[in-house]
Design a protein around this motif. Structure first.
Motif, PDB file in Angstrom:
ATOM      1  N   ILE A 137      -7.875  -2.567  -1.266  1.00 55.20           N
ATOM      2  CA  ILE A 137      -7.220  -1.838  -2.365  1.00 55.20           C
ATOM      3  C   ILE A 137      -7.170  -2.633  -3.677  1.00 55.20           C
ATOM      4  CG2 ILE A 137      -5.787  -0.348  -0.911  1.00 55.20           C
ATOM      5  CD1 ILE A 137      -3.468  -2.333  -1.352  1.00 55.20           C
ATOM      6  N   ILE A 171      -6.766   9.932  -6.018  1.00 54.40           N
ATOM      7  CA  ILE A 171      -6.318   8.994  -4.979  1.00 54.40           C
ATOM      8  C   ILE A 171      -7.541   8.214  -4.495  1.00 54.40           C
ATOM      9  CG2 ILE A 171      -5.183   8.746  -2.741  1.00 54.40           C
ATOM     10  CD1 ILE A 171      -3.758  11.341  -3.207  1.00 54.40           C
ATOM     11  N   PRO A 172      -7.482   6.903  -4.548  1.00 54.65           N
ATOM     12  CA  PRO A 172      -8.700   6.130  -4.272  1.00 54.65           C
ATOM     13  C   PRO A 172      -9.264   6.273  -2.851  1.00 54.65           C
ATOM     14  CG  PRO A 172      -7.099   4.790  -5.462  1.00 54.65           C
ATOM     15  CD  PRO A 172      -6.395   6.061  -5.078  1.00 54.65           C
ATOM     16  N   HIS A 173      -8.435   6.464  -1.831  1.00 55.60           N
ATOM     17  CA  HIS A 173      -8.942   6.513  -0.454  1.00 55.60           C
ATOM     18  C   HIS A 173      -8.416   7.748   0.274  1.00 55.60           C
ATOM     19  CE1 HIS A 173      -9.946   2.289  -1.180  1.00 55.60           C
ATOM     20  NE2 HIS A 173      -8.724   2.188  -1.672  1.00 55.60           N
ATOM     21  N   LEU A 215       0.846  -1.194   0.000  1.00 56.78           N
ATOM     22  CA  LEU A 215       0.000   0.000   0.000  1.00 56.78           C
ATOM     23  C   LEU A 215       0.877   1.238   0.000  1.00 56.78           C
ATOM     24  CD1 LEU A 215      -3.324   0.803   1.360  1.00 56.78           C
ATOM     25  CD2 LEU A 215      -1.547   2.180   2.393  1.00 56.78           C
ATOM     26  N   ARG A 216       0.603   2.135  -0.956  1.00 56.33           N
ATOM     27  CA  ARG A 216       1.348   3.393  -1.025  1.00 56.33           C
ATOM     28  C   ARG A 216       0.448   4.499  -0.509  1.00 56.33           C
ATOM     29  NH1 ARG A 216       5.411   2.735  -5.624  1.00 56.33           N
ATOM     30  NH2 ARG A 216       4.950   0.652  -6.353  1.00 56.33           N
ATOM     31  N   ASN A 236      -2.255   4.979  -3.148  1.00 58.91           N
ATOM     32  CA  ASN A 236      -3.560   4.368  -2.937  1.00 58.91           C
ATOM     33  C   ASN A 236      -4.403   5.208  -1.989  1.00 58.91           C
ATOM     34  OD1 ASN A 236      -1.417   1.869  -2.833  1.00 58.91           O
ATOM     35  ND2 ASN A 236      -3.238   1.320  -3.993  1.00 58.91           N
ATOM     36  N   THR A 275       0.985   8.098  -7.501  1.00 61.97           N
ATOM     37  CA  THR A 275       1.092   6.645  -7.350  1.00 61.97           C
ATOM     38  C   THR A 275       0.439   6.135  -6.062  1.00 61.97           C
ATOM     39  OG1 THR A 275       3.271   6.993  -6.369  1.00 61.97           O
ATOM     40  CG2 THR A 275       3.221   6.386  -8.689  1.00 61.97           C
ATOM     41  N   ASP A 311      -8.177  -0.630  -6.713  1.00 60.17           N
ATOM     42  CA  ASP A 311      -7.582   0.684  -6.954  1.00 60.17           C
ATOM     43  C   ASP A 311      -7.074   0.798  -8.391  1.00 60.17           C
ATOM     44  OD1 ASP A 311      -8.199   1.164  -4.362  1.00 60.17           O
ATOM     45  OD2 ASP A 311      -6.160   1.535  -3.664  1.00 60.17           O
TER      46      ASP A 311
END
Ligand SMILES: Nc1nc2c(ncn2[C@@H]2O[C@H](COP(=O)(O)OP(=O)(O)O)[C@@H](O)[C@H]2O)c(=O)[nH]1
Ligand SMILES: [Mg+2]
Lengths: 416, 301
Positions: free
Chosen positions: A214, A138-140, A8-9, A110, A108, A217
């Motif tokens: 994720i 950014i997904p979250h 997870l980034r 998540n 880049t 994502d």
């Protein structure tokens, strides 16, 4: 620590002094990812500066200049792992002139942890970081209400800030927001729950980072495979081998699938999915693989394999949101290069429609685009690009603009 | 559907392969820096994964300080030969003969001088991109360096003037005379490296595993006794069971006490260790808090 499975980034964003560096230092420290020699180096420095306690923010403040000035000036990457996940953190600065660094690190990520100081609540900068997070998709998003110790850990204050923030986020179409109260300094609700926030029912920040889902994502439906490199060994058993090497940017592919090669539009079938570790039946984003086809067709770097049931757009003109990264403003009279997937082409800006004030979100008709500006533009490219809307597929809708004279990367773009 | 069983190692591996292929496709004359150490052995496996069944589209290059551990040089030669890839070796001795490196003493650490020979080698072959096995978790300055790290004609890194790096869209363009350093394993940690060595069953020099060695206790660490490092008056040579966590110049690489005899045991040890990789083992980084940053600005990897 040795069994980490998923990667997870995430990044942290917030105004200066909201506690980003302290929060990262605390996550590293409490997850036992800080080493003794690092700790003793920063406690020496803390002492030298006359601080009472060890300043965990010193852990992420890497470069000499910023050690001297005591500020974070660039994106720094940190790593830690728990038994559930490996984490890559991008520590981004909160200063106005470094919007480009946040966009860079966000591209880049998540997840973003947006910090606010519980005393100050939602500020102009908070809105700006949230807008940028939404722009870069950014997904979250996690809103971390920090310094709860400075407001007596008051539930009412936390709720007030969350309500205001969630309303703002909803305006941007963001519904994937989680709010967490914490004290980075004391350590409450980061890795341990602590004793001061017992009214809070949710999970700790660390739990959230470890458990947020994720898998989706990346776009898992629309197969996109930009060809990076063509492998033709022309020797021995591989005499007739023609492998198309690349990384699946979205979706999946199986042996036997019919694929279309864009922009030519020729079709063929997947004969094999080759890897160093053997042949695969199916491969998924973001695997790096080699594909062989049943037909001999002319294919080179920059072409894209897709499936007929979910075609991208092939065009020489498109519209995009641009984040200008260079100190030299955009020059509408000049040609630039655009790098999109594995394709690089000459481009020009046919119109600059408006600039977004990242603080108020107002649109301004404004012909100049300076560093850190976000602008809506129309672009023309010399050769057609094969693209998706950024919101649907990050990899298919992102590009960078390069100035041929300096070779600098001058802008980041998202196709809308 | 999403990818079942795709681990963090798979994610890192795929990213590194993608980076190497971008270098191969976009740079005119790239090289892979290869020392025979554990990180560069991982790089070699990644290159195999990226390009087989083709040959590597670049040579392997080693800058030999002349102060390397013999086990490492032996591994370097064996691996390069086994893969059938081209290995170019340039030595600090070449630069010393030319007078471009002037040593104060025979036993002085040679790590700092590697950049001179590296720059001369880059000029000799006209390389426009050199891939190296540096990782961001090794050191504070590296934590801020881009994956594609642009260098001017003097090989210098300017931390305040780095090219923004977005998504996986790498800008590989340089003017003649300039070059880039590329770090495909930027995002790997020491732990990831060991997990990968274990998973891929990579053969690495024996000195990475626990062995008995004559050492001297010096400046809070253990110094390996060698031709170049002999006890000073008052120091005694002792035998210890040790392993090396990093391998560099023999005069400044210190082993740690350990009984880990294979990758799995090292993974277990790494999981509980409380000292950083370079902090435990590299005298050259400890000169000042900013020593790596200063060396990088001068053209170090
Ligand atoms: N009281 C209190 N102080 C905090 C907290 N988190 C950070 N700080 C302090 O706020 C200051 C700025 O923190 P820092 O992490 O450098 O902020 P950054 O600029 O966002 O990186 C430092 O003096 C920290 O000790 C917190 O939760 N409570
Ligand atoms: Mg900071």
């Amino acid at each position: 620590m040795s069994t980490a499975t998923q990667l997870l980034r995430f990044i942290t964003a917030g105004s200066v002094d909201d506690g980003k560096s302290t929060l990262i230092g605390r996550l590293l420290h409490d997850s036992k990812s800080i080493f003794e020699d690092q700790l003793s180096a920063i406690s020496r420095t803390s002492e030298k500066r006359g601080m009472a306690a060890v300043d965990l923010s010193l852990l992420t403040d890497g470069l000499q200049a910023e050690r001297e000035q005591g500020i974070t000036i660039d994106v720094a990457y940190r790593y830690f792992a728990t038994p559930k996940r490996k984490f890559i953190i991008g520590d981004t600065p909160g200063h106005e002139q470094y919007t480009r660094n946040m966009v860079t690190a966000a591209s880049t990520a998540n997840l973003v942890v947006i910090l606010v100081d519980a005393r100050k609540g939602v500020l102009v900068q908070t809105r700006r970081h949230t807008y940028l997070a939404s722009l870069v998709g950014i997904p979250h998003i996690v809103l971390a209400v920090n310094k709860m110790d400075m407001v007596d850990y008051a539930e009412a204050r936390f709720n007030e800030i969350c309500t205001e923030y969630l309303a703002f986020a909803a305006q941007l179409g963001l519904h994937n927001v989680t709010c967490v109260p914490l004290s980075a300094l004391v350590g409450d609700m980061l890795v341990e729950r602590g004793d001061n926030l017992n009214w809070y029912q949710g999970t700790t920040l660390m739990d959230l980072l470890e458990s947020i889902e994720i898998d989706h994502d990346v776009n898992t439906t629309d197969f996109r495979y930009p060809v990076q490199w063509v492998c033709r060994p022309q020797t021995g058993e591989y005499h007739d081998f023609r492998g198309f090497m690349g990384r699946i940017e979205a979706g999946e592919v199986s042996v036997g699938d019919e694929i279309t090669v864009l922009p030519s539009g020729r079709t063929s079938r997947v004969k094999g999915i080759v890897t160093y570790d053997g042949k695969l039946q199916t491969a998924y984003a973001p695997q790096s693989i080699t594909i062989t086809l049943t037909d001999e067709i002319d294919i080179s770097r920059g072409d894209m394999f897709v499936k007929a049931d979910c075609l991208p757009t092939v065009a020489k003109e498109f519209e995009a949101m641009l984040c200008w990264l260079s100190e030299t403003p955009l020059d509408k009279n000049r040609k630039y290069l655009v790098k999109h997937t594995t394709r690089t082409a000459k481009c020009l800006f046919s119109s600059i429609d408006y600039r977004v004030d990242v603080n108020t979100l107002e649109q301004h008709a404004n012909p100049t685009v300076n560093m850190n500006d976000i602008a809506h533009v129309a672009m023309k490219v010399q050769q057609p690009l094969v693209f998706d809307h950024y919101q649907r597929n990050r990899a298919g809708g992102s590009f960078v603009v390069i100035d041929e004279a300096t070779n600098n990367t001058v802008a980041a773009g998202m196709i809308v | 559907m999403s990818n079942p069983g795709f681990t963090h190692l798979d994610a890192l591996e795929s990213e590194s392969i993608h980076i190497m292929r971008e270098v191969a496709a976009e740079c005119k004359n790239p090289a892979l820096l290869f020392s025979g150490g554990k990180d560069s052995i991982v790089m070699l496996r990644l290159a195999e994964k990226a390009f087989r069944p083709c040959r590597f589209p670049f040579p392997l290059v080693h800058i030999d300080t002349g102060h390397n551990f013999p086990e490492v040089i032996a591994t370097r030669d064996r691996l390069a030969a086994g893969l059938g890839e081209r290995l170019i070796v340039r030595t600090l001795e070449d630069s010393i003969k030319k007078g471009t490196i002037v040593l104060k003493s025979e036993t002085q650490s040679r790590n700092v001088f590697q950049s001179v020979t590296l720059l001369e080698t880059i000029a000799e072959f006209g390389f426009d991109a050199c891939m190296g096995g540096a990782r961001r978790d090794e050191e504070k300055a590296r934590a801020k360096e881009r994956i594609f790290s642009f260098r001017d004609e003097f090989g210098q890194w300017d931390p305040k003037n780095q090219r923004p790096e977005l998504w996986d869209l790498y800008n590989t363009r340089v003017h003649p005379g300039e070059n880039i350093r590329v770090f495909p394993i930027s995002n790997w940690t020491e732990m990831d490296i060991w997990q990968y060595i274990e998973r891929e069953k990579l053969v690495i020099p024996s000195i990475y595993y626990a062995h008995e060695r004559e050492v001297i206790q010096r400046a809070g660490g253990l110094m390996p006794v060698s031709k170049l490092v002999q006890p000073l008056p008052g120091e005694t040579v002792i035998k210890k069971t040790v392993r090396f966590r990093t391998v560099g110049d023999i005069t400044c690489t210190c082993p740690v006490q350990s009984h880990a005899r294979n990758a799995q045991e090292i993974i277990e040890e790494t999981a509980v260790t409380r000292i950083t990789e370079r902090g435990a083992t590299r005298m050259d980084d400890q000169t000042s808090e900013a020593s790596m940053e200063l060396r990088k600005k001068e053209g170090y990897f």
